[in-house]
Design a protein around this motif. Structure first.
Motif, PDB file in Angstrom:
ATOM      1  N   THR A  23      44.935 -41.353  68.233  1.00  0.00           N
ATOM      2  CA  THR A  23      45.703 -41.270  69.382  1.00  0.00           C
ATOM      3  C   THR A  23      45.882 -40.304  68.925  1.00  0.00           C
ATOM      4  OG1 THR A  23      45.405 -43.943  69.684  1.00  0.00           O
ATOM      5  CG2 THR A  23      46.347 -42.113  71.215  1.00  0.00           C
ATOM      6  N   SER A  73      36.980 -35.017  78.832  1.00  0.00           N
ATOM      7  CA  SER A  73      36.153 -35.325  77.214  1.00  0.00           C
ATOM      8  C   SER A  73      35.212 -36.594  77.566  1.00  0.00           C
ATOM      9  CB  SER A  73      37.089 -36.951  77.717  1.00  0.00           C
ATOM     10  OG  SER A  73      37.283 -37.965  77.704  1.00  0.00           O
ATOM     11  N   PHE A  92      30.819 -40.332  72.837  1.00  0.00           N
ATOM     12  CA  PHE A  92      31.515 -41.179  72.970  1.00  0.00           C
ATOM     13  C   PHE A  92      32.622 -41.998  71.722  1.00  0.00           C
ATOM     14  CE2 PHE A  92      32.875 -45.294  74.184  1.00  0.00           C
ATOM     15  CZ  PHE A  92      33.351 -45.444  74.307  1.00  0.00           C
ATOM     16  N   LEU A  93      31.459 -42.552  70.909  1.00  0.00           N
ATOM     17  CA  LEU A  93      31.693 -42.931  69.751  1.00  0.00           C
ATOM     18  C   LEU A  93      33.016 -42.074  68.582  1.00  0.00           C
ATOM     19  CD1 LEU A  93      28.844 -45.471  68.853  1.00  0.00           C
ATOM     20  CD2 LEU A  93      30.985 -46.091  69.778  1.00  0.00           C
ATOM     21  N   TYR A 122      34.458 -39.469  69.554  1.00  0.00           N
ATOM     22  CA  TYR A 122      35.828 -39.446  70.543  1.00  0.00           C
ATOM     23  C   TYR A 122      36.750 -40.365  69.906  1.00  0.00           C
ATOM     24  CZ  TYR A 122      39.118 -38.798  74.119  1.00  0.00           C
ATOM     25  OH  TYR A 122      40.286 -38.616  74.936  1.00  0.00           O
ATOM     26  N   LYS A 123      36.632 -42.086  70.585  1.00  0.00           N
ATOM     27  CA  LYS A 123      37.046 -42.839  70.336  1.00  0.00           C
ATOM     28  C   LYS A 123      37.030 -42.991  69.016  1.00  0.00           C
ATOM     29  CE  LYS A 123      35.993 -47.260  71.623  1.00  0.00           C
ATOM     30  NZ  LYS A 123      35.003 -48.113  71.842  1.00  0.00           N
ATOM     31  N   SER A 124      36.927 -42.479  67.521  1.00  0.00           N
ATOM     32  CA  SER A 124      37.041 -42.474  66.626  1.00  0.00           C
ATOM     33  C   SER A 124      38.188 -41.982  65.966  1.00  0.00           C
ATOM     34  CB  SER A 124      36.440 -42.489  65.568  1.00  0.00           C
ATOM     35  OG  SER A 124      34.978 -41.776  65.513  1.00  0.00           O
ATOM     36  N   THR A 183      34.515 -39.571  76.956  1.00  0.00           N
ATOM     37  CA  THR A 183      35.004 -40.202  77.994  1.00  0.00           C
ATOM     38  C   THR A 183      34.191 -39.728  79.330  1.00  0.00           C
ATOM     39  OG1 THR A 183      36.898 -41.087  76.047  1.00  0.00           O
ATOM     40  CG2 THR A 183      36.871 -42.484  78.148  1.00  0.00           C
ATOM     41  N   SER A 189      31.331 -42.417  81.080  1.00  0.00           N
ATOM     42  CA  SER A 189      32.361 -43.267  82.360  1.00  0.00           C
ATOM     43  C   SER A 189      31.570 -42.546  83.705  1.00  0.00           C
ATOM     44  CB  SER A 189      33.860 -42.919  82.168  1.00  0.00           C
ATOM     45  OG  SER A 189      33.954 -42.445  82.110  1.00  0.00           O
TER      46      SER A 189
END
Length: 62
Positions: free
Chosen positions: A41, A53, A33-34, A36-38, A55, A59
């Motif tokens: 966009t 994904s 997740f980290l 993916y977030k980094s 995320t 979730s």
């Protein structure tokens, strides 16, 4: 003293071994997740929603 990458990796690895397999999988999901977030966009098309994904995976656990 600022922690080095090697120190951080060693500490995480040692603590990870103390966790149950289920908790280790949660740690892996969180790291994914980290990552993916980094990422920068991206714009997704409607058809890309069919893939899961990190995320969505994270979730769905909570």
């Amino acid at each position: 003293m600022k922690p080095t990458i090697n120190n951080i990796e060693k500490a995480v690895s040692e603590k990870l071994r103390l966790l149950s397999r289920e908790k280790q999988e949660e740690v892996l999901d969180f790291v994914q997740f980290l990552l993916y977030k980094s990422q920068p966009t991206k714009q997704f098309s409607i058809s890309s929603k069919s893939s899961t994904s990190p995320t969505e995976t994270l979730s769905s656990r909570y």
